[in-house]
Scaffold this active site. Structure first.
Site, PDB file in Angstrom:
ATOM      1  N   ALA A   1      -0.826 -27.568  -8.273  1.00 39.21           N
ATOM      2  CA  ALA A   1      -0.668 -28.957  -8.628  1.00 39.21           C
ATOM      3  C   ALA A   1      -1.922 -29.227  -9.773  1.00 39.21           C
ATOM      4  CB  ALA A   1      -0.544 -29.965  -7.655  1.00 39.21           C
ATOM      5  N   ASP A   2      -1.453 -30.346 -10.686  1.00 43.20           N
ATOM      6  CA  ASP A   2      -2.690 -30.662 -11.356  1.00 43.20           C
ATOM      7  C   ASP A   2      -2.515 -32.130 -11.689  1.00 43.20           C
ATOM      8  OD1 ASP A   2      -4.711 -28.663 -13.186  1.00 43.20           O
ATOM      9  OD2 ASP A   2      -4.493 -30.766 -13.931  1.00 43.20           O
ATOM     10  N   THR A   3      -3.554 -32.835 -12.051  1.00 47.24           N
ATOM     11  CA  THR A   3      -3.655 -34.310 -12.114  1.00 47.24           C
ATOM     12  C   THR A   3      -4.316 -34.528 -13.423  1.00 47.24           C
ATOM     13  OG1 THR A   3      -3.638 -34.687  -9.892  1.00 47.24           O
ATOM     14  CG2 THR A   3      -4.127 -36.419 -11.483  1.00 47.24           C
TER      15      THR A   3
ATOM     16  N   LYS B   1      -0.948 -22.142 -13.120  1.00 46.41           N
ATOM     17  CA  LYS B   1      -1.896 -21.860 -11.877  1.00 46.41           C
ATOM     18  C   LYS B   1      -0.682 -21.029 -10.976  1.00 46.41           C
ATOM     19  CE  LYS B   1      -4.687 -26.016 -11.538  1.00 46.41           C
ATOM     20  NZ  LYS B   1      -5.032 -27.295 -10.745  1.00 46.41           N
TER      21      LYS B   1
END
Length: 109
Positions: free
Chosen positions: A74-76, A56
């Site tokens: 961010a990523d989850t 990203k």
């Protein structure tokens, strides 16, 4: 909170937006819908969120390379037995995923 920076949140996540608002941070949301969330199958689940966050970051290069612009990426992920459960495609897929998780310990990274 006012600053000399423009802050861009590269996420549709209502929770991330809520956290920034609670912190008093002024920000704008910008989404890239064409961004791939694929990752190597051999990658450990614990490495996937950082891998995707970096992807990203690269996609928003023209923004964060400007002076006074901060882009938050961010990523989850959710993992069950070190297998990443991707976002469901539809309602049926979501129900199937929830059934897989039911009564089991999973990890949110």
């Amino acid at each position: 909170m006012n600053s000399s920076y423009s802050i861009i949140l590269a996420s549709q996540s209502p929770r991330r937006q809520e956290l920034l608002r609670m912190a008093g941070i002024d920000f704008a949301v910008e989404i890239r819908n064409d961004l791939s969330e694929d990752f190597p199958e051999s990658m450990m689940a614990s490495d996937v969120p950082l891998f995707l966050a970096h992807r990203k970051q690269e996609a928003y290069h023209e923004l964060w390379s400007r002076d006074n612009v901060v882009v938050i990426t961010a990523d989850t992920i959710v993992a069950l037995d070190n297998v990443v459960l991707n976002k469901p495609n539809d309602r049926t897929h979501a129900i199937d995923m929830l059934s897989q998780l039911s009564g089991k310990v999973h990890t949110v990274i």
